[in-house]
Every structure is written in structure tokens, then in C-alpha cells.
Write an enzyme that holds these catalytic residues in place. Structure first.
Site, PDB file in Angstrom:
ATOM      1  N   HIS A 244      72.925  47.085  35.266  1.00 49.95           N
ATOM      2  CA  HIS A 244      71.535  47.044  34.885  1.00 49.95           C
ATOM      3  C   HIS A 244      70.813  48.235  35.454  1.00 49.95           C
ATOM      4  O   HIS A 244      70.080  48.923  34.949  1.00 49.95           O
ATOM      5  CB  HIS A 244      71.031  45.702  34.456  1.00 49.95           C
ATOM      6  CG  HIS A 244      69.621  45.890  34.099  1.00 49.95           C
ATOM      7  ND1 HIS A 244      69.414  45.482  32.519  1.00 49.95           N
ATOM      8  CD2 HIS A 244      68.526  46.152  34.405  1.00 49.95           C
ATOM      9  CE1 HIS A 244      68.118  45.628  32.205  1.00 49.95           C
ATOM     10  NE2 HIS A 244      67.420  45.976  33.442  1.00 49.95           N
ATOM     11  N   GLU A 245      70.433  47.855  36.783  1.00 51.77           N
ATOM     12  CA  GLU A 245      69.802  48.836  37.517  1.00 51.77           C
ATOM     13  C   GLU A 245      70.270  50.146  37.645  1.00 51.77           C
ATOM     14  O   GLU A 245      69.591  51.018  37.505  1.00 51.77           O
ATOM     15  CB  GLU A 245      69.726  48.190  38.738  1.00 51.77           C
ATOM     16  CG  GLU A 245      68.926  46.576  39.023  1.00 51.77           C
ATOM     17  CD  GLU A 245      67.911  46.421  38.268  1.00 51.77           C
ATOM     18  OE1 GLU A 245      67.032  47.428  37.966  1.00 51.77           O
ATOM     19  OE2 GLU A 245      67.696  45.433  37.666  1.00 51.77           O
TER      20      GLU A 245
ATOM     21  N   HIS B 128      69.510  52.245  34.606  1.00 53.75           N
ATOM     22  CA  HIS B 128      67.979  52.623  34.541  1.00 53.75           C
ATOM     23  C   HIS B 128      67.766  54.079  35.085  1.00 53.75           C
ATOM     24  O   HIS B 128      66.815  54.683  34.938  1.00 53.75           O
ATOM     25  CB  HIS B 128      67.209  51.681  35.383  1.00 53.75           C
ATOM     26  CG  HIS B 128      66.494  50.507  34.504  1.00 53.75           C
ATOM     27  ND1 HIS B 128      65.748  50.669  33.313  1.00 53.75           N
ATOM     28  CD2 HIS B 128      66.479  49.070  34.925  1.00 53.75           C
ATOM     29  CE1 HIS B 128      65.373  49.619  33.060  1.00 53.75           C
ATOM     30  NE2 HIS B 128      65.739  48.754  33.803  1.00 53.75           N
TER      31      HIS B 128
ATOM     32  N   GLU C  19      63.674  49.087  28.921  1.00 55.22           N
ATOM     33  CA  GLU C  19      64.454  47.627  29.184  1.00 55.22           C
ATOM     34  C   GLU C  19      65.689  47.422  28.058  1.00 55.22           C
ATOM     35  O   GLU C  19      66.766  47.116  28.241  1.00 55.22           O
ATOM     36  CB  GLU C  19      63.638  46.398  29.477  1.00 55.22           C
ATOM     37  CG  GLU C  19      63.025  46.511  30.666  1.00 55.22           C
ATOM     38  CD  GLU C  19      63.403  46.821  31.874  1.00 55.22           C
ATOM     39  OE1 GLU C  19      64.840  46.591  31.929  1.00 55.22           O
ATOM     40  OE2 GLU C  19      62.848  47.028  32.858  1.00 55.22           O
TER      41      GLU C  19
ATOM     42  N   ASP D 151      51.748  43.591  30.345  1.00 55.56           N
ATOM     43  CA  ASP D 151      52.836  42.567  30.824  1.00 55.56           C
ATOM     44  C   ASP D 151      54.259  42.917  30.206  1.00 55.56           C
ATOM     45  O   ASP D 151      55.102  42.117  30.492  1.00 55.56           O
ATOM     46  CB  ASP D 151      52.201  41.144  30.347  1.00 55.56           C
ATOM     47  CG  ASP D 151      52.100  40.958  28.936  1.00 55.56           C
ATOM     48  OD1 ASP D 151      52.303  41.962  28.265  1.00 55.56           O
ATOM     49  OD2 ASP D 151      51.781  39.798  28.579  1.00 55.56           O
TER      50      ASP D 151
ATOM     51  N   TYR E  66      64.141  43.206  26.170  1.00 53.54           N
ATOM     52  CA  TYR E  66      65.439  43.790  26.675  1.00 53.54           C
ATOM     53  C   TYR E  66      66.614  43.193  25.746  1.00 53.54           C
ATOM     54  O   TYR E  66      67.325  44.051  25.231  1.00 53.54           O
ATOM     55  CB  TYR E  66      65.663  42.414  27.770  1.00 53.54           C
ATOM     56  CG  TYR E  66      65.044  42.791  29.213  1.00 53.54           C
ATOM     57  CD1 TYR E  66      63.931  42.744  29.305  1.00 53.54           C
ATOM     58  CD2 TYR E  66      65.946  43.302  30.328  1.00 53.54           C
ATOM     59  CE1 TYR E  66      63.105  42.674  30.525  1.00 53.54           C
ATOM     60  CE2 TYR E  66      65.226  43.438  31.397  1.00 53.54           C
ATOM     61  CZ  TYR E  66      63.865  43.395  31.563  1.00 53.54           C
ATOM     62  OH  TYR E  66      63.039  43.553  32.814  1.00 53.54           O
TER      63      TYR E  66
HETATM   64 ZN   LIG Z   1      65.654  46.539  33.912  1.00 50.94          ZN
END
Ligand SMILES: [Zn+2]
Length: 638
Positions: A331-332, A335, A354, A410, A418
Site C-alpha cells: 500500500h505505502e 502511494h 487512497e 478529515d 479507500y
Molecule cells: Zn494510504
């Protein structure tokens, strides 16, 4: 599309001259000079960021140079920030974001003082910092200290680290926290290149989310570290970690930083990282940031991971001993394309960061671990989305593009930005076909590298480069429904029920009075999570005891599994789980785990709330300011 292009061109002319540091200094850029200029500010209404005081179309920051010392005793970072700016010729002031910074002076490039004013403070956004500009002002030098109790910074005592000998500091900038330690325009739509010189007490190591630009020097009781990010990035991506850190390579361009006592365990869990980078590149084009390293933080880190460029920050709770939670790394890493390369221009479109990343993560997992694990993880994500849609009653918060609430970035519920985001892209993939979709998504990253993005621009890009006037395809995709309407469009592609057939059978068997599944120990993490989450939320103590005894849930070493179990246990006031619960809540501070558990406890005045009070009194000091801010609302300390 044409309209948008014109608008962007106009903005570029307005503020031309924001040259990136890279084009001035080198010719061997990996992008072949694509990044000739720092991305202009998008000036369409939907690209406006309501969470910044900046007015970047009048005057903007292009480059930030930090020269800072880290003071562990005072818990402050201080020094100078030198900002290179670009401005309209008639701009009279530039507005920065400031959340509690202690400013000593602001001068221009020739050290002449500039007038400045800190406006009224908003609890969430902080204050506007307006600096008067002379006609020739192109640089600001700000002498300052980070805010007292800066929301971006967490200072750990030696006792709060794994090694117990040295203090530790780390930052978390997303979404709008960096304004508590860096005076700049803190908006994802205002890209900036940056560099930093950081002084720390000798014996500690400072790492940052940028390539190292000089070898560290130790002299006079301090060590000096230098970093330089040649690409322009959203300012929330500037990050620092300082502590007793050691490094271990994982591959030719990958490695892990962490405390020495955690190094071997972390490296073993991250052994597939280099393979993941290769898989990601094969899918969606070159990794453009040079190195990909990870910093495994102490347990107080509030997030699963944070995709700081070149240096992902990671919770140690992903260490399960069997790589079963390394979807977090995928996931990271993803990005590095969706989020860092192409970035939401404001937080109403955080699904672009996301949702696209969650989809991409799953594709990396499929490349490396095969379709079964990928399908199971996609099905769990679908469950999360379904839960979020139900909790929000398909209301306005279930749109992918979130209506900008006044000053509240937020980012909306995780199950929407996501999981609904990922489900949207999975649906598009199924409709257009994988090959065509992959070619499109890769070209999207190429076309918009190092630029801000909005939902409108994304859809315009899809229409221009994927749909290309095909009316029947346009109708099948229902793009506007996905992005701008709440709930779930009718064309949604659902996960294959076969992915969890065995588990769902076991749930049915147990629910109708049968024994717990005998082969549970051999199941995948996704299967265990599915099983626990599909059980009825109300159960008898006897049945819970049977589960706990047979499946050894209180002793689960996998934190995601343990979390699902504890959630079920406390909803049923299951006393035998309380020691495991207290241990879990006081030894790590990942917000995804601690926030819902403590909130559920607090809602049960007789049984749960006393436990919440007991735990929070012990654990609050070890939680990150962001986590504290959420949980203080429960009034457990009074
Ligand atoms: Zn993320």
C-alpha cells in the site's frame, strides 16, 4: 478537458518561473526532464483547498530550505526556514499556514526585515501568517521554533522506545499537521521542492523523506544530517525521524531503518520489498524517487503506514512473523505513484490518493502472492465498504468526492475513500478489460507525474484517453454516479464468493451451534479476519469461551486478528479477554486499533467505561497527539 487545460495554462503564466531545483542543477534526471517546472496551481473552483489560508494564485512557495536543530529537552525544533516564492508582480503579501509556531523574525533575501502578522487561530486550521512583500521580494527567511505541543511531532522518552536507551522523535504531516513545525503553505495542491540540514545530539540519527545530500558530520556534541528532495512534493510529505537508528539493506535500492533491537525482525518481515517495487514498476511504470526505504517506528506511531517519499514510515504492528500483514508495505509503496506522484489537490478528493492506492496495492499483492490472496483481501475490502455504507446509511459522506466541509479535511470514512475507491477501479477494470485499463492507468501516472489532481480532472482524463467518445462504454461505466453520488452504483463488480467459501461455511456451522473450525490455525490472515468479522455481534459467554479456548484468540500474535477478536469480546463483556485487551491497548498506539476499541468500551457505562478509563490513564502519554485528540473527546481523564 479543453476548458481545464486553458485554465491550467493561465495559472502557469500568472506564476511562471517556479523552476524546480532539479532542472537547475542536473541533467541526469530519471524522468527525462518532464519536471521542467513545479506544477502550477490549479485554479478551477473544485481544486480550491478550504484547509489552507494560502492564496497561491497571488503568491506561492516553490522551495523550502530548513536549517533546524532538534532539542529533546525542550521538545522543540528550531532554526530557520528559507522560502523561495513566486508571486504576481502586484502581490502585496504572501499568506502561509501557521499552527502555533513561535516566530522570532522574518527577513527577505538581503536580510531586511519584513512586516508580518499572525491572524486569529482556528482550532483545526491554525492561523494565517501574512508576510508583507516588497516589489522585489522573492525569498523569505523565517527564524522560528516549532509549536509547543506541535500536532505533527511525537517526542518519545527512552522508556517509550524498543531500545529503552535514547529518546526518539518522529513527525506525521498528513493531512494538515506540518504547519505546526514548518512555516509554509500547507496544502497538497501547492507543490514544493525542499532541502534540510538537521542538527541532533551526537549518537542519534536523523532520517528524512528525501535523498541524503551530504554525509553526516559529528562535531561538538552534535551530528548534522543533510537531505534534499529534488522533486516538488505536497508539503505534508516532508517528514523526519530521529532516534537510535540502524540500517539494513533489503535489495539494491531498498532498505530498512529502525532501532537496532528491531532490525533483524523488521528486515525479515520486509524481505519481499524489492520484489514489490519491481512488481509495481511492471504494472504502472518507473519508480521515480530513487531509493525506497522504510522506517519501522516505535509502537506509538498512530498509523499503519505513511507514504513519506523515499522513506515509508511503518507501524511495528505489521510484524506478524510470516509476512501476512505486508499488504501494508504494498500500500505505502503504491502511494509512490498514487498520492506522491499524482496528488489530491485538496482533501475532498482524498479517494484519489487512497482509493487508487488500495486498488494498486491489491494488484501488487496479486503479482507477488497470487490471485487467491489478492481476491481474499479484495473481498475483505468490499466488506469494509459495505459496513461503511451501512453506517453512513448511504448518505452524503458515501460519495467518493466528499463535499468540502468548512475547514475539515478529515478525509471521510476509510471504508469509502479507500474501499469504495478501490471497488470503483476494480469495476472499471472488469468493464474495460485488464489490458486496456492497465495501459490507461500507467499513462495517467505518466501524464500527471508531480502534479495535483481532482476528481473532475481525473474523469476528464479518463474520457479523453480511455473512453474516447465510446458512448456505450461511457454508459456502462456510470462514472459520475461513482464519484458524485452517495451509495453504490448498480454496475458494481462484487467479489467472487468462492474466495471465502470454506470460511463462510465454517461461520454458518458455528452460528448454528457447531464447534469452532478445527483447521483455523492453518488459515490465511484474511480467512481468520473474515471468520471473526462474520460471526454474530451478540454471543453468549459460553460460546466465546469455546472460541477462545479452541482458537487461542487471546494469544493471537497477528495484530489484525487480535483486533477482530477483542472487538467481538468487548461487545459481549467477555471478561477473560480483558488482560489481553489491556496489554494490546498499552503496548501500541495504532489509531486504527486503539480508537475503535476504546470508543466501544466507553459506550458501555457499566462494564466497558471503567476499563477505558483505566487503560487511557496509563496509555495516553504513549499515544500520538493525533490519537490523543480523538480520544480526549471521550472525557476519560476527568
Ligand atoms: Zn494510504
Amino acid at each position: 478537458m479543453t476548458l481545464l487545460r486553458t485554465a491550467v495554462a493561465a495559472a502557469a503564466i500568472l506564476l511562471a518561473g517556479c523552476q524546480s531545483a532539479e532542472t537547475n542543477t542536473t541533467t541526469n534526471s530519471s524522468d527525462g526532464g518532464q519536471e521542467a517546472q513545479i506544477a502550477p496551481i490549479l485554479d478551477t473552483p473544485e481544486a480550491k483547498d478550504s484547509a489552507t489560508y494560502a492564496r497561491p494564485l497571488e503568491a506561492r512557495v516553490c522551495h523550502v530550505a530548513l536549517d533546524l536543530g532538534v532539542d529533546f529537552e525542550a521538545k522543540r525544533i528550531g532554526g530557520t526556514a528559507t522560502l523561495d516564492i513566486d508571486r504576481k508582480p502586484d502581490a502585496r503579501e504572501i499568506v502561509l499556514d501557521d499552527k502555533g509556531l513561535e516566530i522570532e523574525s522574518i527577513t527577505d533575501g538581503s536580510n531586511q526585515p519584513l512586516d508580518y502578522k499572525v491572524g486569529a487561530a482556528d482550532e483545526k486550521l491554525g492561523s494565517p501568517l501574512s508576510v508583507a512583500l516588497r516589489p522585489d521580494t522573492k525569498r523569505l527567511i523565517i527564524k522560528y521554533k516549532s509549536a509547543k505541543d506541535a500536532g505533527a511531532l511525537q517526542w518519545l522518552t527512552p522508556e517509550q522506545t524498543a531500545g529503552k536507551k535514547k529518546p526518539y522523535l518522529f513527525s506525521q504531516g498528513q493531512a494538515i499537521e506540518n504547519r505546526s513545525w514548518i512555516p509554509t503553505q500547507d496544502s497538497p495542491g501547492i507543490r514544493q521542492s525542499w532541502e534540510a540540514t538537521i542538527r541532533v545530539p551526537a549518537g542519534l540519527t536523523a532520517v528524512m523523506s528525501a535523498p541524503k545530500s551530504a554525509e553526516p558530520i559529528t562535531q561538538g556534541g552534535e551530528s548534522i544530517f543533510s537531505y534534499k528532495m529534488p522533486h516538488s512534493v505536497a508539503p505534508y510529505m516532508i517528514a523526519i525521524g530521529v532516534g537510535d537508528l540502524a540500517f539494513k539493506p533489503l535489495g539494491k535500492r531498498t532498505g530498512v531503518w529502525t532501532e537496532p533491537v528491531m532490525l533483524d525482525r523488521a528486515a525479515a518481515e520486509l524481505a519481499d520489498t524489492e520484489k514489490m517495487v519491481e512488481a509495481a514498476e511492471k504494472l504502472y511504470g518507473p519508480y521515480r524517487w530513487g531509493r525506497y526505504d522504510l522506517l519501522v517506528l516505535p509502537p506509538a506511531f498512530p498509523y499503519g503506514g505513511m507514504e513519506n517519499p523515499t522513506l515509508t514510515f511503518l507501524t511495528p504492528t505489521f510484524i506478524a512473523g510470516d509476512k501476512s500483514l505486508n499488504g501494508l508495505v504494498a500500500h505505502e509503496l503504491a502511494h509512490s505513484w498514487s498520492g506522491n506522484l499524482v496528488t489530491n489537490a485538496n482533501w475532498s478528493d482524498s479517494w484519489l490518493n487512497e482509493g487508487v492506492t488500495s486498488y494498486f496495492e491489491n494488484r501488487i499483492m496479486e503479482e507477488i502472492y497470487g490471485p487467491k490472496r489478492a481476491q481474499q483481501e479484495a473481498a475483505l475490502s468490499f466488506d469494509e465498504m459495505t459496513k461503511a455504507l451501512a453506517e453512513e446509511k448511504n448518505g452524503p459522506n458515501t460519495q467518493l468526492h466528499l463535499a468540502a466541509k468548512e475547514g475539515v479535511p478529515d478525509g471521510g470514512a476509510g471504508g469509502i475513500v479507500y474501499d469504495k475507491g478501490a471497488t470503483f477501479l476494480r469495476t472499471v477494470e472488469k468493464i474495460v478489460g485488464r489490458e486496456k485499463w492497465d495501459a490507461y492507468l500507467r499513462s495517467y501516472f505518466d501524464r500527471h507525474a508531480f502534479q495535483p489532481m481532482t476528481s473532475d480532472r481525473f474523469l476528464a482524463d479518463m474520457r479523453a484517453n480511455l473512453i474516447k467518445g465510446d458512448k456505450s462504454l461511457e454508459a456502462k461505466l456510470q462514472l459520475d454516479d461513482w464519484i458524485y453520488k452517495p451509495g453504490l452504483p448498480s454496475n458494481v463488480i462484487r467479489p467472487d464468493p468462492a474466495a471465502f467459501a470454506t470460511v463462510d461455511k465454517a461461520v454458518a456451522a458455528f452460528t448454528s451451534g457447531g464447534p469452532p473450525p478445527a483447521d483455523f490455525a492453518g488459515w490465511t490472515t484474511a480467512e481468520k479476519i473474515r471468520f471473526l468479522n462474520k460471526l454474530p455481534r451478540k454471543m453468549s459467554t459460553a460460546r466465546l469461551a469455546e472460541l477462545n479456548q479452541r482458537l487461542r484468540l487471546n494469544e493471537a500474535g497477528n495484530n489484525e486478528v487480535l483486533f477482530c477478536w477483542l472487538d467481538l469480546a468487548i461487545r459481549n463483556r467477555f471478561d477473560p479477554a480483558v488482560p489481553a485487551l489491556e496489554r494490546f491497548l498499552t503496548t501500541q498506539g495504532r489509531r486504527k486499533f486503539v480508537k475503535p476499541l476504546i470508543e466501544t468500551l466507553a459506550k458501555d457505562p457499566q462494564w466497558g467505561r471503567p476499563i477505558a478509563v483505566r487503560v487511557y490513564r496509563v496509555a495516553r502519554g504513549s499515544y500520538h497527539p493525533i490519537t490523543q485528540r480523538d480520544l480526549d473527546k471521550l472525557n476519560l481523564m476527568s
